[in-house]
Structures are given as structure tokens and as C-alpha cells.
Design a protein around this motif. Structure first.
Motif, PDB file in Angstrom:
ATOM      1  N   ARG A  87      47.519  40.748  38.560  1.00  0.00           N
ATOM      2  CA  ARG A  87      46.363  41.609  38.422  1.00  0.00           C
ATOM      3  C   ARG A  87      45.889  41.898  37.828  1.00  0.00           C
ATOM      4  NH1 ARG A  87      49.667  44.943  42.080  1.00  0.00           N
ATOM      5  NH2 ARG A  87      49.778  46.533  40.256  1.00  0.00           N
ATOM      6  N   ALA A  88      46.749  41.473  36.189  1.00  0.00           N
ATOM      7  CA  ALA A  88      46.330  41.771  35.654  1.00  0.00           C
ATOM      8  C   ALA A  88      45.240  40.598  34.462  1.00  0.00           C
ATOM      9  CB  ALA A  88      47.594  41.980  33.895  1.00  0.00           C
ATOM     10  N   LYS A  89      46.452  39.097  35.233  1.00  0.00           N
ATOM     11  CA  LYS A  89      45.438  38.048  34.882  1.00  0.00           C
ATOM     12  C   LYS A  89      44.184  37.720  35.729  1.00  0.00           C
ATOM     13  CE  LYS A  89      47.654  34.116  36.547  1.00  0.00           C
ATOM     14  NZ  LYS A  89      48.404  32.947  37.074  1.00  0.00           N
ATOM     15  N   LEU A  90      44.133  37.831  36.390  1.00  0.00           N
ATOM     16  CA  LEU A  90      42.926  38.042  37.950  1.00  0.00           C
ATOM     17  C   LEU A  90      41.844  38.843  37.145  1.00  0.00           C
ATOM     18  CD1 LEU A  90      40.783  36.836  39.792  1.00  0.00           C
ATOM     19  CD2 LEU A  90      42.124  39.282  40.947  1.00  0.00           C
ATOM     20  N   LYS A  91      41.774  40.041  36.323  1.00  0.00           N
ATOM     21  CA  LYS A  91      40.936  40.825  34.923  1.00  0.00           C
ATOM     22  C   LYS A  91      40.689  39.901  34.042  1.00  0.00           C
ATOM     23  CE  LYS A  91      40.794  45.387  35.932  1.00  0.00           C
ATOM     24  NZ  LYS A  91      40.668  46.460  35.707  1.00  0.00           N
ATOM     25  N   GLU A  92      41.447  39.095  33.903  1.00  0.00           N
ATOM     26  CA  GLU A  92      41.372  38.494  32.088  1.00  0.00           C
ATOM     27  C   GLU A  92      40.269  37.857  33.061  1.00  0.00           C
ATOM     28  OE1 GLU A  92      45.399  37.982  30.960  1.00  0.00           O
ATOM     29  OE2 GLU A  92      45.798  40.296  30.244  1.00  0.00           O
ATOM     30  N   VAL A  93      40.904  37.006  33.482  1.00  0.00           N
ATOM     31  CA  VAL A  93      39.960  35.985  33.410  1.00  0.00           C
ATOM     32  C   VAL A  93      38.314  36.309  34.485  1.00  0.00           C
ATOM     33  CG1 VAL A  93      39.089  33.033  35.464  1.00  0.00           C
ATOM     34  CG2 VAL A  93      41.674  34.287  34.263  1.00  0.00           C
ATOM     35  N   VAL A 168      37.087  48.368  37.765  1.00  0.00           N
ATOM     36  CA  VAL A 168      38.250  48.511  39.159  1.00  0.00           C
ATOM     37  C   VAL A 168      39.673  48.337  38.818  1.00  0.00           C
ATOM     38  CG1 VAL A 168      39.152  46.947  40.883  1.00  0.00           C
ATOM     39  CG2 VAL A 168      36.581  46.466  40.085  1.00  0.00           C
ATOM     40  N   GLU A 169      40.157  49.771  39.424  1.00  0.00           N
ATOM     41  CA  GLU A 169      41.267  50.015  39.376  1.00  0.00           C
ATOM     42  C   GLU A 169      42.404  49.095  39.402  1.00  0.00           C
ATOM     43  OE1 GLU A 169      42.644  53.964  40.808  1.00  0.00           O
ATOM     44  OE2 GLU A 169      40.057  54.525  39.977  1.00  0.00           O
ATOM     45  N   ASP A 170      43.341  48.881  38.996  1.00  0.00           N
ATOM     46  CA  ASP A 170      44.586  47.136  39.810  1.00  0.00           C
ATOM     47  C   ASP A 170      45.043  48.136  40.615  1.00  0.00           C
ATOM     48  OD1 ASP A 170      43.083  46.243  37.109  1.00  0.00           O
ATOM     49  OD2 ASP A 170      45.572  46.527  36.723  1.00  0.00           O
ATOM     50  N   GLU A 171      45.298  49.001  40.650  1.00  0.00           N
ATOM     51  CA  GLU A 171      46.723  49.811  41.529  1.00  0.00           C
ATOM     52  C   GLU A 171      46.284  49.740  42.784  1.00  0.00           C
ATOM     53  OE1 GLU A 171      46.188  50.913  38.630  1.00  0.00           O
ATOM     54  OE2 GLU A 171      47.864  50.393  37.226  1.00  0.00           O
ATOM     55  N   VAL A 172      44.910  50.526  42.951  1.00  0.00           N
ATOM     56  CA  VAL A 172      43.975  51.104  43.974  1.00  0.00           C
ATOM     57  C   VAL A 172      43.707  49.453  44.987  1.00  0.00           C
ATOM     58  CG1 VAL A 172      42.492  51.880  45.182  1.00  0.00           C
ATOM     59  CG2 VAL A 172      43.905  52.970  43.109  1.00  0.00           C
ATOM     60  N   ASP A 173      42.746  48.818  44.024  1.00  0.00           N
ATOM     61  CA  ASP A 173      41.722  47.593  44.297  1.00  0.00           C
ATOM     62  C   ASP A 173      41.812  46.108  44.237  1.00  0.00           C
ATOM     63  OD1 ASP A 173      40.140  49.899  45.421  1.00  0.00           O
ATOM     64  OD2 ASP A 173      39.346  50.175  43.326  1.00  0.00           O
ATOM     65  N   LEU A 174      42.782  46.495  43.806  1.00  0.00           N
ATOM     66  CA  LEU A 174      43.402  44.866  43.536  1.00  0.00           C
ATOM     67  C   LEU A 174      44.857  44.268  44.001  1.00  0.00           C
ATOM     68  CD1 LEU A 174      41.503  43.881  39.903  1.00  0.00           C
ATOM     69  CD2 LEU A 174      41.193  43.095  42.689  1.00  0.00           C
TER      70      LEU A 174
END
Length: 228
Positions: A87-93, A168-174
């Protein structure tokens, strides 16, 4: 009503036995039970994805496709959840406007040819990673096949498809994918109505011929009446 003799009954059972044996042996070496089981269960192929900061694809498992064969092929999907690291990597990309890719193997939608995908390569599609993030992992994946049932393409779009910079909130939406999946096969176009066209042409030709004869008869009568 006359009753069948034991001899005739035995002959009937013998014929039925031979017919059943032929039916079992004509399924390309598979038993009837095996054939029905394959038609009902289908076969599974991997769905993979890749999203990298350096834009060099490194595909990993996203889930698996269950392809069911038959006159109307269908597909279902089981998917893994994104880990905290993914999830963290997808947001970075997404932050650097990178790409989110998927791929599936080239396969035939026929259970008895399922092993051929290992030699046929893969089909790939992509969307912007920011669209994947802002859609909360909601996407539409479509598989395209040719008339023989061979997969020739895959496409992916997100809902919604635009990138607007929404947080977008990681824990809820990704964490969990929300995917709509379908197969599109070509539809045979209606053939030309050749017979009807030829029939109309013949009728028009006959009509023209009849009109020509009537005109000739009229002019002949006119000439005789005028003494020409």
C-alpha cells in the motif's frame, strides 16, 4: 401386448452396453465423469500485477482467474489483499505518476489445452497508479478472445478513471480490490442475403424485359396505323 422373450431382452441390453462404451471412449481419452467435472470446475491461471518506482516491471501475484469453458465461457476471480508495504509503495508510485500494470497468460478457453499458456507468453495492460489509488482499488478488467476461444487481449480501467489528487487512507481504502471481471468474444455478423438479392435482381430484369416488349408492340401498332 406381446411380452419380449428373454433372448430379445438380452440383445437390447447388449446394444445399449455397446453404445454407452462408445460414448465413454470418444472424449479424447477422458471419462464422462472427468469431462463433466472439468466443464463445471474450469481451470485456474494467475493474475499478476506490478507497480515500481523505477518503472521496471516486476510482476507478483495479485490473485487467480478461474476460467470456465463451454459455449458461453465465464470467468471468476480470487484476489489477495495488499500488504502494508504494498500500500505504501503504490502511493509512492502514484505520487510520481507511475504506472500500475497487470498481466495474464495467453490461454485457450478450453480445459484440455490449459497447459499451452506456458509457451504462449502474457497479455499486459496498465493504468496510472494514481487512478488506482484514488479509485480505492476499484477496477474493471476485461479479457478479449477470438472466435476460437484464444485470449488475445486484456484491458483495465478504474472507476473513476481520473487523477484529481484526492487523499486516500491506506488502511481503509487500499487493502481490498473491488474488481469487475468479464470476457468479451467476437459476435458473428449477419451474412448477406444473397438468395434474396438474386431473386430481386431476376424480378427486376424480367420486369424490364416485359416493359421493353410492351414498348416495341406499341410502336409497331403506331407504325402500322400511320401507314409508315
Amino acid at each position: 401386448m406381446a411380452r419380449l422373450s428373454p433372448f430379445k431382452i438380452a440383445r437390447i441390453f447388449m446394444v445399449l452396453f455397446v453404445v454407452c462404451a462408445d460414448l465413454v471412449c470418444c472424449n479424447n481419452g477422458r471419462r464422462v465423469g472427468d469431462l463433466l467435472e472439468t466443464e463445471l470446475s474450469g481451470f485456474s491461471v494467475p493474475l499478476e500485477h506490478s507497480f515500481e518506482l523505477d518503472d521496471v516491471a516486476k510482476f507478483e501475484s495479485r490473485g487467480s482467474l478461474l476460467l470456465k469453458t463451454g459455449r458461453e465461457p465465464s470467468v471468476s476471480l480470487t484476489q489477495n489483499q495488499l500488504s502494508e508495504e504494498d500500500r505504501a509503495k503504490l502511493k509512492e508510485v502514484a505520487a510520481v505518476d507511475g504506472l500500475y500494470r497487470i498481466r495474464v497468460p495467453r490461454v485457450f478457453l478450453q480445459a484440455d489445452r490449459q497447459t499451452e499458456w506456458q509457451m504462449e507468453g502474457h497479455l499486459t495492460a496498465f493504468v496510472r497508479a494514481c487512478a488506482m489509488v484514488e479509485s480505492h482499488l476499484s477496477d474493471v478488467i476485461t479479457l478479449h478472445s477470438d472466435v476460437s476461444g484464444y485470449l488475445i487481449g486484456v484491458s483495465i480501467v478504474t472507476l473513476p478513471g481520473a487523477c484529481r489528487g484526492t487523499e486516500v487512507e491506506d488502511e481503509v481504502d487500499l487493502e481490498v480490490f473491488n474488481t469487475t471481471l468479464s470476457i468479451i468474444a467476437p459476435v458473428n455478423a449477419p451474412g448477406p442475403e444473397t438468395a434474396l438479392f438474386l431473386e430481386r435482381m431476376e424480378q427486376e430484369s424480367e420486369k424490364k424485359g416485359k416493359n421493353t416488349q410492351e414498348q416495341k408492340s406499341f410502336f409497331a401498332k403506331y407504325v402500322r396505323a400511320c401507314g409508315l
